[in-house]
Design an enzyme around this catalytic site. Structure first.
Site, mmCIF file in Angstrom:
data_model
loop_
_atom_site.group_PDB
_atom_site.id
_atom_site.type_symbol
_atom_site.label_atom_id
_atom_site.label_comp_id
_atom_site.label_asym_id
_atom_site.label_seq_id
_atom_site.Cartn_x
_atom_site.Cartn_y
_atom_site.Cartn_z
ATOM 1 N N PHE A 190 0.864 -1.182 0.000
ATOM 2 C CA PHE A 190 0.000 0.000 0.000
ATOM 3 C C PHE A 190 0.898 1.228 0.000
ATOM 4 C CE2 PHE A 190 -2.404 3.482 1.839
ATOM 5 C CZ PHE A 190 -3.551 3.449 1.055
ATOM 6 N N ASP B 299 9.331 2.479 1.596
ATOM 7 C CA ASP B 299 8.142 3.180 2.079
ATOM 8 C C ASP B 299 8.007 2.887 3.573
ATOM 9 O OD1 ASP B 299 5.659 4.078 2.853
ATOM 10 O OD2 ASP B 299 4.604 3.337 1.079
ATOM 11 N N LYS C 12 2.666 9.532 8.451
ATOM 12 C CA LYS C 12 1.935 9.070 9.646
ATOM 13 C C LYS C 12 2.529 9.588 10.965
ATOM 14 C CE LYS C 12 -0.903 5.511 7.735
ATOM 15 N NZ LYS C 12 -0.580 4.939 6.436
HETATM 16 C C1 PLP Z 1 -0.795 5.218 5.010
HETATM 17 C C2 PLP Z 1 0.248 4.825 4.052
HETATM 18 C C3 PLP Z 1 0.494 5.553 2.885
HETATM 19 C C4 PLP Z 1 -0.377 6.725 2.455
HETATM 20 O O1 PLP Z 1 -0.319 7.774 3.360
HETATM 21 P P1 PLP Z 1 -1.435 8.949 3.263
HETATM 22 O O2 PLP Z 1 -0.956 9.928 4.304
HETATM 23 O O3 PLP Z 1 -2.741 8.329 3.578
HETATM 24 O O4 PLP Z 1 -1.370 9.484 1.900
HETATM 25 C C5 PLP Z 1 1.538 5.167 2.082
HETATM 26 N N1 PLP Z 1 2.311 4.116 2.399
HETATM 27 C C6 PLP Z 1 2.115 3.389 3.510
HETATM 28 C C7 PLP Z 1 3.015 2.252 3.825
HETATM 29 C C8 PLP Z 1 1.069 3.707 4.377
HETATM 30 O O5 PLP Z 1 0.851 2.971 5.457
#
Ligand code: PLP
Length: 409
Positions: free
Chosen positions: A129, A214, A243
């Site tokens: 994700f 990521d 986050k």
């Molecule tokens: C939550 C998340 C995103 C996206 O972040 P947003 O602030 O919602 O755009 C991208 N990568 C990972 C691994 C995430 O957990």
């Protein structure tokens, strides 16, 4: 529950008015223990005095100036993030998806600036994700997020999780980078083993690819390390975070080495809001706490304690809890019954947990949680397991009644 909000979320009926540490309080005054942390965002819990002071002091001075001018709070935060990581430079964003967009653009531009604009493809991993923008849904590769939004953004090649051979086979003359989460969050707390991360690094080096990590969910102390890839000993070329980095204030960042960022020059990327003084002040305040000498060691110990208690929960409910996984305070329970039923059962006991892929329930409590609060949360998890017992035994009865049909599965 109808409202004028775009109905893209399946929300619970709960409505919170205030938060304090690991606790959220509804408008009716009912308290909930939050093991979700607003999806790993409330890294220092709610109403942390140091963050409240930083936010309110900056709010009285200056919120926004745009990136047309120097922002000292941002320069300081970038200096501190680079000093604490592999990176040399930082681009601040407002979200995780934007941090990943910056990472994707940077990886492509790196090769273009080196005379290889044809190298734009990025290999990603199943279950990933990376966000909800057009490029990041293509990177994440989940059909349910892609369908209906027109042609999928070109240039993402997805390979199975934990399959190095498939990753190597996917590399071609157009490949620019490999992008992955060291621990998949939305995908169900799926951990990439340190040895596998090292093998991915070797693969990138052998083929001249950039390694993009990521760490939007796994980073900023969540695993007891500042960044989850650290125990593997490898370094990425580019890393996205968001986050937890703002402790609840929306912000993200794309970190990179000078080399990986070498294609990015004035005008090649930008943002209106990213890196504004308000966000930067809060980000610095989060780091103040996170970089205190014993803070991350404490997260490691608390994570071990929680994981041990979850293992005991699995032993007590082997027909419901199939697996405990994760690192630090990024943990998951893979269940045999629908994870959304479990989330609802936990909520009845005033414990907030979050569903994830692979039928997992995620536990991402604020990093400031105490041992007593971990014990309290585990009592509530135990109560939720007990509530699920009828469903578990009904499933067992079904299996016993039709052994030939169900037993083979
Ligand atoms: C939550 C998340 C995103 C996206 O972040 P947003 O602030 O919602 O755009 C991208 N990568 C990972 C691994 C995430 O957990």
């Amino acid at each position: 529950m109808s409202s004028s909000l775009l109905p893209v979320f399946a929300r619970s009926a709960l409505s919170f008015e205030r938060g304090d540490g690991v606790w959220l309080t509804t408008r009716e005054g009912e308290r909930y223990l939050d093991f979700g942390g607003g999806i790993a965002v409330a890294s220092l819990g709610y109403s942390h005095p140091h963050l409240v002071t930083a936010l309110t002091e900056q709010a009285g001075k200056l919120w926004h100036v745009s990136n047309l001018h120097r922002i000292p709070e941002g320069e300081r935060l970038a200096d501190r993030l680079t000093a604490a990581s592999f990176a040399d430079v930082v681009f601040f964003t407002n979200s995780g998806a934007e941090a990943n967009e910056a990472a994707i653009k940077m990886a492509r531009k790196y090769h273009a600036a080196k005379g290889h604009p044809e190298r734009f493809r990025i290999i990603t991993v199943e279950g990933a994700f990376h966000g909800r923008t057009l490029a990041t849904i293509a990177a994440g590769g989940q059909q349910k997020y892609i369908d209906g939004f027109g042609p999928k953004v070109e240039g993402f090649d997805q390979v199975p999780f934990d399959d190095l051979k498939a990753a190597e086979a996917a590399i071609g003359p157009e490949t620019a980078a490999l992008m992955l989460e060291p621990i998949q969050g939305e995908g169900g707390i799926r951990v990439i083993a340190p040895a596998t991360l090292r093998a991915y690094r070797d693969l990138c080096d052998a083929h001249g690819l950039l390694l993009v990590m990521d760490e939007v969910q796994s980073g900023v102390g969540r695993t007891g390390h500042l960044f989850a890839h650290e125990p593997s000993g490898i370094v990425p070329d580019i890393m996205s975070v968001a986050k937890g980095i703002g402790g609840g204030f929306p912000m993200g960042a794309c970190l990179a080495t000078f080399e990986a960022a070498s294609g990015m020059t004035p005008g090649s990327h930008g943002t209106t809001f990213g890196g504004n003084p308000l966000a930067m002040s809060v980000g610095n305040a989060v780091l103040d706490v996170l970089l205190e000498p014993t803070f991350l060691d404490r997260v490691k110990l608390l994570g071990l304690s929680l994981k041990q208690r979850l293992a005991a929960l699995k032993d007590a409910h082997p027909d419901l809890v199939a697996e405990v996984r994760g690192e630090g305070l990024m943990l998951g329970l893979r269940l045999t019954q629908p994870n959304t039923d479990f989330v609802a059962a936990a909520r009845k006991h005033h414990l907030l947990v979050i569903a994830a892929g692979d039928n997992v329930v995620r536990l991402l409590p604020p990093l400031v949680i105490t041992e007593a609060e971990i014990a309290d949360g585990c009592r509530r998890l135990e109560a939720a397991c007990a509530d699920m017992a009828p469903a578990v035994s009904a499933a067992a009865d079904l299996q016993a009644a039709a052994p030939t049909e169900r037993g083979a599965a």
